[in-house]
Design an enzyme around this catalytic site. Sequence first.
Site, PDB file in Angstrom:
ATOM      1  N   GLU A 182      12.975  19.504   8.083  1.00 15.05           N
ATOM      2  CA  GLU A 182      11.850  19.171   8.858  1.00 15.05           C
ATOM      3  C   GLU A 182      10.849  20.258   8.102  1.00 15.05           C
ATOM      4  O   GLU A 182      11.256  21.099   7.277  1.00 15.05           O
ATOM      5  CB  GLU A 182      11.784  18.990  10.503  1.00 15.05           C
ATOM      6  CG  GLU A 182      12.828  18.695  10.999  1.00 15.05           C
ATOM      7  CD  GLU A 182      12.366  17.222  10.555  1.00 15.05           C
ATOM      8  OE1 GLU A 182      11.005  16.750  10.542  1.00 15.05           O
ATOM      9  OE2 GLU A 182      13.216  16.421  10.929  1.00 15.05           O
ATOM     10  N   VAL A 216       6.689   1.036   7.995  1.00 18.49           N
ATOM     11  CA  VAL A 216       7.690   1.227   8.987  1.00 18.49           C
ATOM     12  C   VAL A 216       7.094   3.065   9.185  1.00 18.49           C
ATOM     13  O   VAL A 216       7.255   3.977   9.280  1.00 18.49           O
ATOM     14  CB  VAL A 216       8.805   1.115   9.416  1.00 18.49           C
ATOM     15  CG1 VAL A 216       9.232   1.497  10.106  1.00 18.49           C
ATOM     16  CG2 VAL A 216       9.294  -0.357   8.588  1.00 18.49           C
ATOM     17  N   SER A 240       7.069   5.599  13.368  1.00 17.71           N
ATOM     18  CA  SER A 240       7.636   6.329  14.205  1.00 17.71           C
ATOM     19  C   SER A 240       6.257   7.355  15.206  1.00 17.71           C
ATOM     20  O   SER A 240       5.915   6.954  16.561  1.00 17.71           O
ATOM     21  CB  SER A 240       8.648   6.401  14.387  1.00 17.71           C
ATOM     22  OG  SER A 240       8.347   7.383  13.908  1.00 17.71           O
ATOM     23  N   ARG A 286      -2.086  10.093   5.746  1.00 14.21           N
ATOM     24  CA  ARG A 286      -1.340   9.657   5.567  1.00 14.21           C
ATOM     25  C   ARG A 286      -2.506   8.056   6.897  1.00 14.21           C
ATOM     26  O   ARG A 286      -2.076   7.026   6.182  1.00 14.21           O
ATOM     27  CB  ARG A 286       0.680   9.068   5.642  1.00 14.21           C
ATOM     28  CG  ARG A 286       1.026   9.685   7.277  1.00 14.21           C
ATOM     29  CD  ARG A 286       2.266   9.499   6.901  1.00 14.21           C
ATOM     30  NE  ARG A 286       2.674   9.515   8.785  1.00 14.21           N
ATOM     31  CZ  ARG A 286       3.890   9.363   9.375  1.00 14.21           C
ATOM     32  NH1 ARG A 286       5.151   9.085   8.447  1.00 14.21           N
ATOM     33  NH2 ARG A 286       4.127   9.346  10.790  1.00 14.21           N
ATOM     34  N   TYR A 318       6.572  -1.222  -0.351  1.00 15.49           N
ATOM     35  CA  TYR A 318       6.615   0.131   1.027  1.00 15.49           C
ATOM     36  C   TYR A 318       5.763   0.634   0.922  1.00 15.49           C
ATOM     37  O   TYR A 318       5.796   1.566  -0.063  1.00 15.49           O
ATOM     38  CB  TYR A 318       7.909  -0.516   0.862  1.00 15.49           C
ATOM     39  CG  TYR A 318       8.455   0.548   2.612  1.00 15.49           C
ATOM     40  CD1 TYR A 318       8.624  -0.099   3.740  1.00 15.49           C
ATOM     41  CD2 TYR A 318       8.512   1.831   2.768  1.00 15.49           C
ATOM     42  CE1 TYR A 318       8.637   0.427   4.707  1.00 15.49           C
ATOM     43  CE2 TYR A 318       8.716   3.073   3.422  1.00 15.49           C
ATOM     44  CZ  TYR A 318       9.521   1.296   4.771  1.00 15.49           C
ATOM     45  OH  TYR A 318       8.887   1.875   5.843  1.00 15.49           O
ATOM     46  N   ASN A 368       4.877  12.809   6.375  1.00 13.35           N
ATOM     47  CA  ASN A 368       4.106  12.897   7.469  1.00 13.35           C
ATOM     48  C   ASN A 368       3.737  14.248   6.830  1.00 13.35           C
ATOM     49  O   ASN A 368       2.410  14.861   7.784  1.00 13.35           O
ATOM     50  CB  ASN A 368       4.748  13.305   8.866  1.00 13.35           C
ATOM     51  CG  ASN A 368       5.775  13.759   8.969  1.00 13.35           C
ATOM     52  OD1 ASN A 368       5.979  14.778   8.124  1.00 13.35           O
ATOM     53  ND2 ASN A 368       6.804  13.333   9.154  1.00 13.35           N
ATOM     54  N   GLU A 372      14.025   9.906   4.308  1.00 11.73           N
ATOM     55  CA  GLU A 372      14.569   8.334   4.372  1.00 11.73           C
ATOM     56  C   GLU A 372      13.308   7.280   3.942  1.00 11.73           C
ATOM     57  O   GLU A 372      13.446   5.806   3.219  1.00 11.73           O
ATOM     58  CB  GLU A 372      15.009   8.404   5.254  1.00 11.73           C
ATOM     59  CG  GLU A 372      14.230   7.899   6.831  1.00 11.73           C
ATOM     60  CD  GLU A 372      13.589   9.003   7.726  1.00 11.73           C
ATOM     61  OE1 GLU A 372      12.746   8.716   7.740  1.00 11.73           O
ATOM     62  OE2 GLU A 372      13.695  10.555   6.877  1.00 11.73           O
ATOM     63  N   LYS A 373      11.895   7.580   4.178  1.00 13.28           N
ATOM     64  CA  LYS A 373      10.917   6.675   3.438  1.00 13.28           C
ATOM     65  C   LYS A 373      10.637   5.835   2.354  1.00 13.28           C
ATOM     66  O   LYS A 373      10.231   5.237   1.937  1.00 13.28           O
ATOM     67  CB  LYS A 373       9.675   7.308   4.271  1.00 13.28           C
ATOM     68  CG  LYS A 373       9.500   7.774   5.624  1.00 13.28           C
ATOM     69  CD  LYS A 373       8.067   8.131   5.304  1.00 13.28           C
ATOM     70  CE  LYS A 373       8.116   9.523   7.528  1.00 13.28           C
ATOM     71  NZ  LYS A 373       9.800   9.788   7.575  1.00 13.28           N
TER      72      LYS A 373
END
Length: 322
Positions: A98, A153, A155, A163, A201, A206, A215-216
């Site tokens: 992280e 996408v 969450s 962003r 995409y 973040n 993974e984005k």
Amino acid sequence: MIRKQDNKVQNKTSEKGTPNPTPIDTIVLVWNWPWGEHFALDKCTEFGFHGCKLSTNRSLYGIADAVVIHHADIMHNRNALPKQPRPSFQRWVWNNLEPPLIITNLEMLDNLFNATMTFRQDSDIFIPYGQIETMKESRNFSIPKKSKLVSWVVSKWYPGVPRISFYEELNKHIPIDVYGKRHKPLRSEDFHQTISQYKFYLSFENSIYKDYITEKFWSNAFGSWAVPVVLGTSRENYERFVPGDSFIHVDDFPSPKELAEYLLELDKDDVKYQKYFNWRSRYYVKALSGWSYQYCKACAVIKQSPRYQVVHQLAKWFLKDV
């Protein structure tokens, strides 16, 4: 047989009575399940890592070659760390995937860890979210049919992070279909089929931080054959891992408006758009997600390398590029 902590070999006696040293398994103790997620501990040979034993059995602490400790699960409770002194041969591995936005309380870990396992390339155990591999021979490929323009996408809607403000401005100049919480629903099993219909995409991280490419980018965009529009670390940092013509970086444009104009231009020019896929004739994407793989890789690195870097101050090391 006796396990010798200094050289990590078992001594067997030959028929002539001469000791024959033979390698034994490197033992990695999984101190806590990362984010509480259990994973298979017996997959290392399937990944090509041999001579590794993963275990959650804390009675092995005294002989374990390494103890991997996932930061998020101890960052609010120092007492969750091992109570016994660390054997001189053992590595305490700080495991964290992280960014600084998520983690806290690094200072309480000073002078405890002697190995790092993160997404940073200068970690002892480098765990990227993905990577590309070179093909032995060039191949032909076909781009999935595209009927839509831009998707995203998301969450977690962290207020104030770059962003969010960039998206809000970009959306004034080009339509963007947003999926996730508070937006269009999207089941995980439908993810790649849905996103592959889009030409672009938004791989918006973040956090803007060294080597933090998640993974984005790898799975969401590359895995769906959409061209990634990235907001995160610098273009130069991305190009350490992927070809420069495989993505579009927001920093290449003076403003979101100019970026939107460029995407609309590519939408009308198939030849120019398809150039963002030329790299796929030489490389393929290898997703590296999955705790089993990551912990097996940690075991393999520890097994192969007797050297490690002592990190007296994790905060000083991890936050130096913030």
